[in-house]
Every structure is written in C-alpha cells, then in structure tokens.
Design a protein around this motif. Structure first.
Motif, mmCIF file in Angstrom:
data_model
loop_
_atom_site.group_PDB
_atom_site.id
_atom_site.type_symbol
_atom_site.label_atom_id
_atom_site.label_comp_id
_atom_site.label_asym_id
_atom_site.label_seq_id
_atom_site.Cartn_x
_atom_site.Cartn_y
_atom_site.Cartn_z
ATOM 1 N N LYS A 79 42.679 48.068 38.652
ATOM 2 C CA LYS A 79 42.336 49.269 39.413
ATOM 3 C C LYS A 79 41.610 48.883 40.687
ATOM 4 O O LYS A 79 40.888 47.898 40.729
ATOM 5 N N LYS A 80 41.800 49.704 41.697
ATOM 6 C CA LYS A 80 41.059 49.542 42.953
ATOM 7 C C LYS A 80 39.656 50.108 42.765
ATOM 8 O O LYS A 80 39.360 50.747 41.747
ATOM 9 N N GLY A 81 38.809 49.911 43.747
ATOM 10 C CA GLY A 81 37.440 50.419 43.693
ATOM 11 C C GLY A 81 37.347 51.915 43.471
ATOM 12 O O GLY A 81 36.391 52.403 42.881
ATOM 13 N N ASN A 82 38.363 52.660 43.911
ATOM 14 C CA ASN A 82 38.347 54.122 43.747
ATOM 15 C C ASN A 82 38.951 54.571 42.419
ATOM 16 O O ASN A 82 39.119 55.764 42.180
ATOM 17 N N GLY A 83 39.322 53.610 41.548
ATOM 18 C CA GLY A 83 39.831 53.942 40.221
ATOM 19 C C GLY A 83 41.331 54.127 40.123
ATOM 20 O O GLY A 83 41.863 54.339 39.038
ATOM 21 N N THR A 84 42.053 54.044 41.237
ATOM 22 C CA THR A 84 43.510 54.202 41.204
ATOM 23 C C THR A 84 44.180 52.838 41.024
ATOM 24 O O THR A 84 43.576 51.794 41.269
#
Length: 154
Positions: A79-84
């Motif tokens: 996941k990316k830092g934004n959760g996606t």
C-alpha cells in the motif's frame, strides 16, 4: 532511545538497496531518477530490454496467519502512504526483501496484481514468488532460470 520513524526509513532504504543489488546481480540494468517517482526502481529486463517500474517493500511475518507448525506466513504489504494499492501505471512488479537480523537478505519479485498484500508460507516463497539471488551472475549471456521465467511471464 530509538526513533521509530528513523528505523523505518533505514529499513526501507536497506530493502531498496538489496533489491537493486539483486537486480544488478541478475543482469538487469537499474536506473536512477533525478526526481521523486511513484516507483522505487526503474529497471531494464535483461532478456527483452523492456523498462519496468518496481515498487520495493519489506517482507514481514504475519502473526495472524500461522500454520499448524506455529510459523507465521510471510507477507508483503503493498500500500502507498495514503492506504491505496499501486496501480499498473505506478508499478509493474513488486519486490519484497526479507531481511532477518544477521542473515543475508532474500529478495523476491512478482507481478503487481494491484493487491494490498501478498502472502505465502516461508516454505513456498521461492515457488510462489521469483527469488533473485544477490550473488553476482557474471555469465549474463545465460541469465539464471528465475530471471528468464519472470521475463517470459511479463
């Protein structure tokens, strides 16, 4: 007292360097970007010459997925830092680096399927994922079978 954010950054950089080393050792050309990108590594496949984007993650043990023998599965959180999750425009492959204190890291590579996590048992890791050796392969005319398999699958 240890700074957790600093330790996380060190672990991430270590994983990225181990991934780059494994790719280089197996005949890939690894590129460096002058600007921040969504991917961690841009590399050229040794057999096809295709440029691919790679996201590097640290392999961890997933304590809630223990097998009958009490050993937890390995997991790569993608996941990316934004959760996606990473879409295909951001990463063609995920590379997971499993670094156990005091041991040589193991590097696994697999196609990005846009999942938030990839997991398997330790016993099946080198079957389910392509394991890249960090030992130098000087015979670049005949890449290791794992590299040839990965390039043909893509």
């Amino acid at each position: 007292m240890s700074n957790i954010a600093h330790q996380t950054e060190i672990t991430g950089k270590y994983s990225e360097l181990a991934a780059r080393l494994a790719l280089l050792a197996n005949g890939w050309t690894v590129h460096t970007s002058e600007t921040a990108e969504a991917y961690d590594v841009l590399a050229t496949e040794p057999l096809t010459g295709r440029h691919v984007k790679i996201q590097v993650k640290t392999v961890r043990r997933r304590s809630d997925r223990e097998r009958g023998d009490g050993v937890a599965d390995l997991v790569v959180y993608a996941k990316k830092g934004n959760g996606t999750t990473y879409d295909l425009s951001e990463a063609d492959y995920i590379v997971g680096v499993w670094a156990v204190d005091g041991e040589v890291p193991r590097v696994f590579m697999f196609e990005n399927r846009c999942l938030s996590e990839y997991w398997c048992s330790e016993a099946k890791a080198s079957e389910r994922w392509v394991e890249l050796s960090i030992a130098l392969n000087r015979n670049l005319d005949e890449p290791e079978p794992e590299v040839a398999t990965l390039a043909l699958v893509a």
